[in-house]
Design an enzyme around this catalytic site. Structure first.
Site, short mmCIF file in Angstrom:
data_model
loop_
_atom_site.label_atom_id
_atom_site.label_comp_id
_atom_site.label_asym_id
_atom_site.label_seq_id
_atom_site.Cartn_x
_atom_site.Cartn_y
_atom_site.Cartn_z
N ASP A 17 0.82 -1.22 0.00
CA ASP A 17 0.00 0.00 0.00
C ASP A 17 0.85 1.27 0.00
O ASP A 17 0.78 2.10 0.90
CB ASP A 17 -0.95 0.00 1.20
CG ASP A 17 -1.94 -1.14 1.16
OD1 ASP A 17 -3.02 -0.97 0.58
OD2 ASP A 17 -1.63 -2.24 1.69
N HIS A 19 0.68 3.53 -2.56
CA HIS A 19 -0.27 4.56 -3.03
C HIS A 19 0.44 5.73 -3.72
O HIS A 19 0.23 6.90 -3.38
CB HIS A 19 -1.14 5.07 -1.89
CG HIS A 19 -2.18 4.09 -1.43
ND1 HIS A 19 -3.42 3.99 -2.00
CD2 HIS A 19 -2.14 3.14 -0.46
CE1 HIS A 19 -4.11 3.04 -1.40
NE2 HIS A 19 -3.35 2.50 -0.47
N ASP A 57 -1.66 -2.17 -4.34
CA ASP A 57 -1.87 -0.72 -4.24
C ASP A 57 -0.55 0.04 -4.33
O ASP A 57 -0.28 0.95 -3.53
CB ASP A 57 -2.62 -0.35 -2.96
CG ASP A 57 -4.11 -0.60 -3.06
OD1 ASP A 57 -4.58 -0.92 -4.15
OD2 ASP A 57 -4.80 -0.48 -2.03
N ASN A 125 -6.77 -3.17 -4.89
CA ASN A 125 -8.09 -2.71 -5.34
C ASN A 125 -8.01 -1.33 -5.97
O ASN A 125 -8.93 -0.93 -6.71
CB ASN A 125 -9.08 -2.69 -4.17
CG ASN A 125 -8.62 -1.79 -3.04
OD1 ASN A 125 -7.50 -1.92 -2.55
ND2 ASN A 125 -9.46 -0.87 -2.61
N HIS A 126 -6.93 -0.58 -5.73
CA HIS A 126 -6.79 0.75 -6.35
C HIS A 126 -6.20 0.66 -7.75
O HIS A 126 -6.53 1.49 -8.60
CB HIS A 126 -5.90 1.65 -5.48
CG HIS A 126 -6.61 2.27 -4.33
ND1 HIS A 126 -7.03 3.57 -4.31
CD2 HIS A 126 -6.99 1.75 -3.14
CE1 HIS A 126 -7.63 3.84 -3.16
NE2 HIS A 126 -7.61 2.75 -2.43
N HIS A 214 -4.42 -9.33 -0.88
CA HIS A 214 -4.84 -7.93 -0.73
C HIS A 214 -6.37 -7.90 -0.60
O HIS A 214 -7.09 -7.75 -1.59
CB HIS A 214 -4.39 -7.11 -1.95
CG HIS A 214 -4.55 -5.63 -1.77
ND1 HIS A 214 -3.52 -4.80 -1.41
CD2 HIS A 214 -5.64 -4.83 -1.89
CE1 HIS A 214 -3.95 -3.56 -1.32
NE2 HIS A 214 -5.25 -3.55 -1.61
N HIS A 242 -3.71 -4.23 1.99
CA HIS A 242 -4.99 -3.51 1.98
C HIS A 242 -5.30 -2.85 3.33
O HIS A 242 -5.85 -1.76 3.35
CB HIS A 242 -6.15 -4.43 1.58
CG HIS A 242 -7.45 -3.70 1.45
ND1 HIS A 242 -7.65 -2.68 0.55
CD2 HIS A 242 -8.63 -3.83 2.12
CE1 HIS A 242 -8.89 -2.22 0.66
NE2 HIS A 242 -9.49 -2.89 1.61
N HIS A 244 -4.34 -0.65 6.36
CA HIS A 244 -3.31 0.38 6.45
C HIS A 244 -2.64 0.48 7.81
O HIS A 244 -1.58 1.09 7.93
CB HIS A 244 -3.90 1.74 6.07
CG HIS A 244 -4.04 1.93 4.59
ND1 HIS A 244 -3.99 3.17 4.00
CD2 HIS A 244 -4.19 1.03 3.58
CE1 HIS A 244 -4.13 3.02 2.68
NE2 HIS A 244 -4.27 1.74 2.41
#
Length: 680
Positions: A17, A19, A57, A125-126, A214, A242, A244
């Site tokens: 993650d 991002h 992610d 998922n992002h 995830h 996933h 955080h």
């Protein structure tokens, strides 16, 4: 056990993650994700790891900006390319591990590039695959040879997870991966035993089994998470993405007897208590069947401090009947913010790499008759001291016991005041809204589940045709059902049949999921067609500039002629897809559609069920239902008028000769069929 850097020990850097691109346009926090990603890769290089393992992610947006992709490529090239040899080998069939890639082998074995630190990643998922070609941002990095994207599942009916088998000396790792799948669907597949983890046949007990996933770990609903006991008990370590909150220290599941490590995110993306935990990445040592996880604190993460205030807990300080109570509350909040700023400044003294401005969050529960003050005026005082001045104060009221027993859902309040730290899903809102709505606004044809999925695609993936396609698809299916039932054309009987049909679909969740997926595929296909038409139209516009000066008569009719030709071109693509065996529905072209250049199966857009039903009773010539059939049937086209142009001759479709354009412009709108003429 002491782990030394020897020929039998794997060293793996673990992170999830990241991002990349989160708040990239923010003047203060815009570069946070890129700086921290560089720090993560720098740790990998300094520790001379065998490979980097990412748990999804990597990107925050499904379609990351050019700046984000460029920064990612720059970092991977800077830290992961070099002459240092890779010390492990891959024993499994890479054509199976990377079967969806155009280059189905691990990047460090590519003779054209020099990789010193391989990166293995699943999608989250992002940044999951979307669009007609089901591509994601990781596929771009994989095609460039900078990252190995694995754990992608092609089938939606059965998932077989085949591991990447790695060996370094006498240590062997079976690396399993499963990219993000909607939690409810994956939950159901686990329950129906449709998920299988394949194991190596030879010496299966000698492998260290590492699984990267995830999904939701904490329970967000009855089936909106993946219970740990669903996973196979032969696994040794699960790296869970996933979530955080950083819980990177391996936690033992006593029931399944495996360990779970939850690295958490490397950037604060929501102002909730879980994000305030110190951010870490992990350095995983594996030797034989033994492991050790070493925590590495991230130094470039922007500090985040959060605190809660309940005004009702301070009756000596605040009295709701006092006319000056609002000023007293504001002064109290300013004092709290100053204390948090002092704490952040003290922490930063020992870490010069930490960003200067911290993220501050003060959540104020004003239940008990208090009134909130102006947040905007309050934030002006901290514009140059905090990274999030507009989000410092969050007013909320703790849920009090309801006096009314009847269920009354205020949809507006539900959207405007979500619970802090709670993920509010679009499909849940849609379902909740229709379940509690009045009878006159209840869905009678569509289902809440399908509509929720379509709205989620529209919001999260920017599929602008998702809702329209789902409505069309379910309308077509209902019309076919009514036609097959041969019900009398009486409104009451039709309403009853529609109600029964809807209830049967709601019970068959697998069939409904299949419908939603097919409708989404149609939406993506339309988007791809629209993009192709935009490109084609630009080529035609360039052709117009050259052709207008050649003939006055031709220039006067060029505009209308090109519009109709484009309409027929789209119809022809729909028909040629039939010849290729495509399952797209309703792409046949009628004469009116060809003339106007509109999308196929337009006639069904404004047709009610009663209209379609009555027309089918009067005329059984298939004209009313031809655009709703499984196969494409164009009964209006004459065989000799239809010319299918091979896909290889795109230039001829886009750039017709002057004579052919003149011929098209002079055609009447009543002409039938698809007419393509090329230079040939």
């Amino acid at each position: 056990i002491l782990f030394r850097d020897d020929e039998d020990t794997f060293k793996i850097l673990v992170a999830t993650d990241i991002h990349l691109g989160y708040l990239e346009k923010d003047p203060v926090r815009g570069n946070d994700t890129f700086v921290t990603f560089n720090e993560i890769l720098d740790h990998a290089r300094k520790n001379e790891v065998d490979f980097v393992l990412l748990g999804g992610d990597l990107f925050h947006d499904n379609k990351p900006s050019r700046k984000t992709v460029h920064s990612c490529l720059e970092s991977l090239r800077k830290y992961c390319m070099g002459d240092r040899p890779v010390q492990f080998e891959i024993l499994s069939d890479q054509a199976v591990n990377f079967h969806y890639s155009k280059f189905p082998w691990v990047n460090y074995q590519d003779e054209n590039i020099n990789i010193s630190i391989p990166v293995f990643s699943i999608h989250g998922n992002h940044d999951d695959p979307t669009g007609a070609d089901a591509l994601c941002a990781l596929d771009i990095l994989s095609c460039a040879g900078l990252l190995n994207h694995f754990g992608r599942s092609v089938s939606v009916e059965k998932i077989d997870i085949s591991p990447i088998l790695l060996r370094k000396g006498r240590t062997k790792i079976a690396l399993y991966g499963l990219g993000a799948i909607p939690d409810e669907r994956l939950y159901r597949m686990f329950v129906n035993k449709q998920v299988t983890m394949l194991r190596p046949k030879e010496d299966e007990d000698s492998w260290f089994n590492l699984f990267v996933i995830h999904q939701n770990r904490s329970k967000h609903g009855a089936t909106n998470y993946i219970p740990e006991q669903f996973l196979d008990d032969f696994i040794n370590l699960v790296v869970w993405g996933h979530e955080h909150e950083c819980k990177i220290a391996p936690f033992r599941n006593e029931q399944q007897r495996f360990y779970i490590s939850q690295p958490g995110s490397s950037v604060v993306t929501s102002l909730s208590p879980g994000e305030a935990v110190k951010k870490h990445i992990g350095l995983l040592h594996v030797k034989g069947k033994k492991m050790k996880m070493e925590k590495i604190a991230l130094e470039t993460v922007r500090p985040f401090h959060i605190e809660d205030i309940v005004l009702a807990d301070h009756p000596g300080l605040f009295n709701p009947d006092n006319p000056n109570v609002t000023q007293a509350i504001q002064a109290f909040c300013m004092e709290k913010v100053e204390l948090m700023l002092d704490t952040a400044e003290r922490e930063r003294l020992g870490n010069p790499r930490q960003p200067e401005k911290p993220i501050i969050r003060l959540r104020v529960d004003y239940a008990g008759g208090f009134e909130p003050f102006s947040v905007h005026r309050f934030s002006q005082k901290y514009m140059h001291r905090v990274a999030n001045p507009k989000d410092i104060i969050h007013f909320f009221r703790h849920r009090e016991q309801k006096e009314k027993k009847d269920i009354d859902l205020n949809f507006g309040k539900l959207v405007s005041r979500p619970a802090e730290g709670m993920t509010l899903r679009v499909e849940d809102l849609v379902k909740q809204y229709f379940q509690t709505a009045e009878k006159k606004v209840q869905l009678s044809l569509l289902t809440e589940r399908g509509m929720g999925e379509a709205v989620q695609e529209f919001v999260d993936k920017e599929e602008k045709d998702a809702i329209e396609e789902l409505v069309k698809f379910q309308l077509e299916k209902t019309q076919r059902f009514l036609k097959e039932r041969r019900t009398d054309a009486v409104e009451e009987k039709i309403d009853e049949e529609v109600r029964k049909f809807r209830e049967s679909r709601k019970k068959n969740t697998e069939e409904e999921d299949k419908e939603v997926r097919e409708a989404m595929m149609r939406a993506r296909a339309h988007r791809s067609e629209d993009e192709g038409l935009v490109a084609a139209s630009s080529d035609e516009d360039a052709m117009d500039v050259e052709m207008i000066g050649t003939s006055d008569g031709f220039s006067s009719t060029l505009g209308r002629g090109r519009g109709r030709a484009r309409g027929r071109a789209r119809g022809a693509r729909g028909q040629s897809s039939t010849a290729r065996g495509s399952s797209r529905r309703g792409r046949g072209t009628t004469s009116q559609e060809s003339a106007s250049g509109s999308r196929s199966y337009k006639p069904g857009k404004n047709m009610s069920i009663m209209d379609a039903f009555r027309s089918s009773k009067k005329d059984h010539s298939l004209n009313s239902f031809q655009s709703y059939s499984e196969d494409i049937i164009d009964v209006d086209s004459d065989p000799e008028d239809t010319s299918f142009v091979p896909s290889s001759s795109k230039v001829n479709q886009r750039l017709p000769t002057t004579s052919s354009l003149s011929k098209r412009s002079s055609q009447s709108q009543a002409s039938r069929g698809v007419d393509f003429e090329s230079d040939e």
